[in-house]
Design a protein around this motif. Structure first.
Motif, PDB file in Angstrom:
ATOM      1  N   LEU A  21     -36.900 -16.036  35.233  1.00 22.49           N
ATOM      2  CA  LEU A  21     -35.683 -14.910  33.637  1.00 22.49           C
ATOM      3  C   LEU A  21     -34.602 -15.226  34.134  1.00 22.49           C
ATOM      4  O   LEU A  21     -33.733 -14.960  33.067  1.00 22.49           O
ATOM      5  CB  LEU A  21     -36.932 -14.003  33.781  1.00 22.49           C
ATOM      6  N   ALA A  22     -33.993 -14.237  35.535  1.00 20.25           N
ATOM      7  CA  ALA A  22     -33.219 -14.057  36.057  1.00 20.25           C
ATOM      8  C   ALA A  22     -31.593 -15.238  34.762  1.00 20.25           C
ATOM      9  O   ALA A  22     -31.141 -15.179  34.654  1.00 20.25           O
ATOM     10  CB  ALA A  22     -32.517 -13.713  36.690  1.00 20.25           C
ATOM     11  N   ILE A  23     -32.124 -16.471  35.150  1.00 22.31           N
ATOM     12  CA  ILE A  23     -31.571 -18.167  34.814  1.00 22.31           C
ATOM     13  C   ILE A  23     -31.565 -18.375  33.718  1.00 22.31           C
ATOM     14  O   ILE A  23     -30.277 -18.448  33.284  1.00 22.31           O
ATOM     15  CB  ILE A  23     -32.434 -18.902  35.398  1.00 22.31           C
ATOM     16  N   ALA A  24     -32.836 -17.150  32.924  1.00 22.47           N
ATOM     17  CA  ALA A  24     -32.772 -17.940  31.461  1.00 22.47           C
ATOM     18  C   ALA A  24     -31.557 -16.642  30.965  1.00 22.47           C
ATOM     19  O   ALA A  24     -31.436 -17.240  29.996  1.00 22.47           O
ATOM     20  CB  ALA A  24     -34.011 -17.708  30.742  1.00 22.47           C
ATOM     21  N   LEU A  25     -31.345 -15.473  31.988  1.00 22.29           N
ATOM     22  CA  LEU A  25     -30.774 -14.531  30.660  1.00 22.29           C
ATOM     23  C   LEU A  25     -29.405 -14.494  31.295  1.00 22.29           C
ATOM     24  O   LEU A  25     -28.387 -14.800  30.086  1.00 22.29           O
ATOM     25  CB  LEU A  25     -30.608 -12.977  31.783  1.00 22.29           C
ATOM     26  N   VAL A  26     -28.635 -15.330  32.239  1.00 20.36           N
ATOM     27  CA  VAL A  26     -27.120 -15.948  32.576  1.00 20.36           C
ATOM     28  C   VAL A  26     -27.146 -16.991  30.903  1.00 20.36           C
ATOM     29  O   VAL A  26     -25.969 -16.805  30.877  1.00 20.36           O
ATOM     30  CB  VAL A  26     -27.304 -16.426  34.008  1.00 20.36           C
ATOM     31  N   LEU A  27     -27.240 -17.852  31.874  1.00 22.44           N
ATOM     32  CA  LEU A  27     -27.268 -18.925  30.362  1.00 22.44           C
ATOM     33  C   LEU A  27     -27.270 -18.347  28.863  1.00 22.44           C
ATOM     34  O   LEU A  27     -26.434 -19.084  28.662  1.00 22.44           O
ATOM     35  CB  LEU A  27     -28.351 -20.519  31.113  1.00 22.44           C
ATOM     36  N   ILE A  31     -24.260 -19.154  26.471  1.00 21.50           N
ATOM     37  CA  ILE A  31     -23.687 -19.205  24.885  1.00 21.50           C
ATOM     38  C   ILE A  31     -23.580 -18.531  24.251  1.00 21.50           C
ATOM     39  O   ILE A  31     -22.906 -18.033  23.429  1.00 21.50           O
ATOM     40  CB  ILE A  31     -25.079 -20.327  24.848  1.00 21.50           C
ATOM     41  N   GLY A  32     -24.183 -17.132  24.402  1.00 23.07           N
ATOM     42  CA  GLY A  32     -23.822 -16.009  23.176  1.00 23.07           C
ATOM     43  C   GLY A  32     -22.828 -15.182  23.479  1.00 23.07           C
ATOM     44  O   GLY A  32     -21.645 -14.746  22.351  1.00 23.07           O
ATOM     45  N   LEU A  33     -22.273 -15.679  25.034  1.00 24.29           N
ATOM     46  CA  LEU A  33     -20.621 -14.733  24.736  1.00 24.29           C
ATOM     47  C   LEU A  33     -19.587 -15.645  24.178  1.00 24.29           C
ATOM     48  O   LEU A  33     -18.639 -15.200  23.251  1.00 24.29           O
ATOM     49  CB  LEU A  33     -20.043 -14.746  26.480  1.00 24.29           C
ATOM     50  N   GLU A  34     -19.350 -17.511  23.924  1.00 27.13           N
ATOM     51  CA  GLU A  34     -18.808 -17.552  23.171  1.00 27.13           C
ATOM     52  C   GLU A  34     -19.404 -17.498  21.552  1.00 27.13           C
ATOM     53  O   GLU A  34     -17.650 -17.435  21.397  1.00 27.13           O
ATOM     54  CB  GLU A  34     -19.514 -18.990  23.485  1.00 27.13           C
ATOM     55  N   LEU A  49     -31.644 -12.647  24.027  1.00 30.86           N
ATOM     56  CA  LEU A  49     -32.046 -12.005  23.345  1.00 30.86           C
ATOM     57  C   LEU A  49     -33.007 -12.692  23.683  1.00 30.86           C
ATOM     58  O   LEU A  49     -34.145 -13.122  23.784  1.00 30.86           O
ATOM     59  CB  LEU A  49     -32.241 -10.796  22.636  1.00 30.86           C
ATOM     60  N   ILE A  50     -32.678 -13.814  22.712  1.00 28.68           N
ATOM     61  CA  ILE A  50     -33.496 -15.122  22.051  1.00 28.68           C
ATOM     62  C   ILE A  50     -34.162 -15.981  23.492  1.00 28.68           C
ATOM     63  O   ILE A  50     -35.304 -16.397  24.282  1.00 28.68           O
ATOM     64  CB  ILE A  50     -33.092 -16.602  21.589  1.00 28.68           C
ATOM     65  N   GLY A  51     -33.108 -16.818  24.626  1.00 29.97           N
ATOM     66  CA  GLY A  51     -33.251 -17.305  25.861  1.00 29.97           C
ATOM     67  C   GLY A  51     -34.371 -16.643  26.494  1.00 29.97           C
ATOM     68  O   GLY A  51     -35.374 -16.960  26.791  1.00 29.97           O
ATOM     69  N   PHE A  52     -34.083 -15.035  26.948  1.00 29.22           N
ATOM     70  CA  PHE A  52     -34.752 -14.231  27.668  1.00 29.22           C
ATOM     71  C   PHE A  52     -35.874 -13.972  27.138  1.00 29.22           C
ATOM     72  O   PHE A  52     -37.066 -14.396  27.931  1.00 29.22           O
ATOM     73  CB  PHE A  52     -33.879 -13.140  27.666  1.00 29.22           C
ATOM     74  N   LEU A 129     -32.419 -28.602  34.446  1.00 31.81           N
ATOM     75  CA  LEU A 129     -32.720 -28.955  32.778  1.00 31.81           C
ATOM     76  C   LEU A 129     -31.684 -28.065  31.997  1.00 31.81           C
ATOM     77  O   LEU A 129     -31.123 -28.223  31.065  1.00 31.81           O
ATOM     78  CB  LEU A 129     -33.652 -28.834  32.489  1.00 31.81           C
ATOM     79  N   ALA A 130     -32.379 -26.638  32.301  1.00 29.06           N
ATOM     80  CA  ALA A 130     -31.500 -25.233  31.731  1.00 29.06           C
ATOM     81  C   ALA A 130     -29.943 -25.600  31.799  1.00 29.06           C
ATOM     82  O   ALA A 130     -28.984 -24.788  30.917  1.00 29.06           O
ATOM     83  CB  ALA A 130     -31.870 -24.313  31.976  1.00 29.06           C
ATOM     84  N   GLY A 131     -29.663 -25.676  33.400  1.00 20.83           N
ATOM     85  CA  GLY A 131     -28.248 -25.537  33.136  1.00 20.83           C
ATOM     86  C   GLY A 131     -27.605 -26.631  33.126  1.00 20.83           C
ATOM     87  O   GLY A 131     -26.335 -26.825  31.817  1.00 20.83           O
ATOM     88  N   ALA A 132     -27.640 -28.249  32.944  1.00 22.73           N
ATOM     89  CA  ALA A 132     -27.098 -29.398  32.092  1.00 22.73           C
ATOM     90  C   ALA A 132     -27.198 -29.048  30.803  1.00 22.73           C
ATOM     91  O   ALA A 132     -26.387 -29.405  30.440  1.00 22.73           O
ATOM     92  CB  ALA A 132     -28.218 -30.176  32.487  1.00 22.73           C
ATOM     93  N   ALA A 133     -28.173 -28.300  30.032  1.00 23.14           N
ATOM     94  CA  ALA A 133     -27.574 -28.089  29.000  1.00 23.14           C
ATOM     95  C   ALA A 133     -27.203 -27.067  28.387  1.00 23.14           C
ATOM     96  O   ALA A 133     -26.613 -27.563  27.068  1.00 23.14           O
ATOM     97  CB  ALA A 133     -29.086 -27.859  28.154  1.00 23.14           C
ATOM     98  N   THR A 134     -26.655 -26.526  29.301  1.00 25.41           N
ATOM     99  CA  THR A 134     -25.708 -25.006  28.707  1.00 25.41           C
ATOM    100  C   THR A 134     -24.854 -25.872  28.631  1.00 25.41           C
ATOM    101  O   THR A 134     -23.785 -25.942  28.447  1.00 25.41           O
ATOM    102  CB  THR A 134     -25.917 -23.846  29.634  1.00 25.41           C
ATOM    103  N   ILE A 135     -24.094 -26.556  30.189  1.00 24.39           N
ATOM    104  CA  ILE A 135     -22.918 -27.460  30.444  1.00 24.39           C
ATOM    105  C   ILE A 135     -23.030 -28.455  28.619  1.00 24.39           C
ATOM    106  O   ILE A 135     -21.498 -28.433  28.433  1.00 24.39           O
ATOM    107  CB  ILE A 135     -23.022 -28.231  31.510  1.00 24.39           C
ATOM    108  N   GLY A 136     -23.877 -29.207  28.416  1.00 26.84           N
ATOM    109  CA  GLY A 136     -24.156 -29.936  27.133  1.00 26.84           C
ATOM    110  C   GLY A 136     -22.903 -29.251  26.086  1.00 26.84           C
ATOM    111  O   GLY A 136     -22.209 -29.556  25.629  1.00 26.84           O
ATOM    112  N   TYR A 137     -23.118 -27.747  26.029  1.00 24.38           N
ATOM    113  CA  TYR A 137     -23.629 -27.622  25.156  1.00 24.38           C
ATOM    114  C   TYR A 137     -22.319 -26.371  24.413  1.00 24.38           C
ATOM    115  O   TYR A 137     -20.869 -27.050  24.012  1.00 24.38           O
ATOM    116  CB  TYR A 137     -24.149 -25.812  25.118  1.00 24.38           C
TER     117      TYR A 137
END
Length: 259
Positions: A21-27, A31-34, A49-52, A129-137
């Motif tokens: 859950l914490a990883i989802a919150l941070v990642l 994206i939301g900050l951008e 909230l959507i990712g969490f 995979l979650a981290g790689a997808a965030t980097i890809g974004y």
């Protein structure tokens, strides 16, 4: 796990799931900050909230029904995940709107989908995979605009040109003809009367030294919606040089580079 099943409680309520859950919150917050820094309609809180929530629903899908499992109960953990994908479409659709055929919000809606996928991956126990997808974004939103700036722009831009001219000279046909000769397509035009300003003398046209209009003339304003992929400066110059044209103003409503 055996003790939890004996007590009739679901499994999957340990530190591992909290970390997911914490990883989802941070990642998702990244994206939301951008999006927030770009002043988009869905920003930091919405994406977080959507990712969490997506991660939480994935965890519920995986572990939330272990207390009812038995010889006669068969569960499909993928069903909840499938409903997340369907449900997020409502939020994405609400971020997209159309103004005069120009679509806005597509990138933000796509970012919502990516945030959902990142949260689902984190909740499914796939943090890499979650981290790689965030980097890809971030590669897409920061590197791709630079890349597309080097590509030839063949997109059809919508531009609005307001021309004020003297009534009774048959100028409207000449104005439209000038636009089409310059390669623009007239999508729509709207005319309206304009109250003439009080003038005590003839106004110099600035071109051939002759008068542009006399006191008491009835000016008319026409708003033209033009579409094309060419520069409009020469068109503005040609319209200004038409005898009887009082003023020309232009504004664009082209494709949003980050809609």
């Amino acid at each position: 796990m055996g003790l939890a099943l004996q007590l009739g409680e679901p499994t999957g309520q340990g530190w591992t799931q909290i970390l997911e859950l914490a990883i989802a919150l941070v990642l998702s917050a990244a994206i939301g900050l951008e999006r927030e820094l770009r002043n988009k309609s869905a920003g930091l809180r919405t994406h977080t909230l959507i990712g969490f929530a997506s991660a939480l629903m994935m965890l519920v899908s995986k572990y939330g029904f272990t207390d009812v499992l038995g010889d006669h109960v068969v569960l499909d953990p993928s069903r909840v995940a499938a409903q997340i994908v369907s449900g997020i479409g409502f939020i994405g659709a609400g971020l997209i709107f159309v103004r005069r055929d120009a679509v806005r919000g597509l990138t933000t809606a796509a970012a919502v989908w990516v945030t959902t996928a990142v949260g689902m991956a984190a909740g499914a126990g796939l943090p890499v995979l979650a981290g790689a997808a965030t980097i890809g974004y971030f590669i897409v939103v920061f590197a791709f605009p630079w890349l597309t700036s080097w590509l030839p722009d063949g997109r059809q831009l919508s531009r609005f040109v307001q021309v004020t001219y003297e009534d009774g000279r048959g100028l409207l046909r000449e104005i439209v003809s000038t636009c089409t000769k310059r390669g623009w397509t007239v999508v729509e035009l709207t005319t309206r009367r304009v109250e003439p300003a009080p003038v005590d003398a003839l106004v110099d046209s600035g071109g051939d030294g002759g008068p542009r209009h006399a006191p008491g003339v009835r000016p008319v304003s026409v708003m033209l919606e033009l579409r094309g992929s060419i520069d409009h400066e020469e068109l503005i110059s040609d319209l200004n040089n038409l005898y009887g044209v009082l003023s020309v103003a232009a504004s664009d409503l082209g494709p949003d580079p980050d809609s």
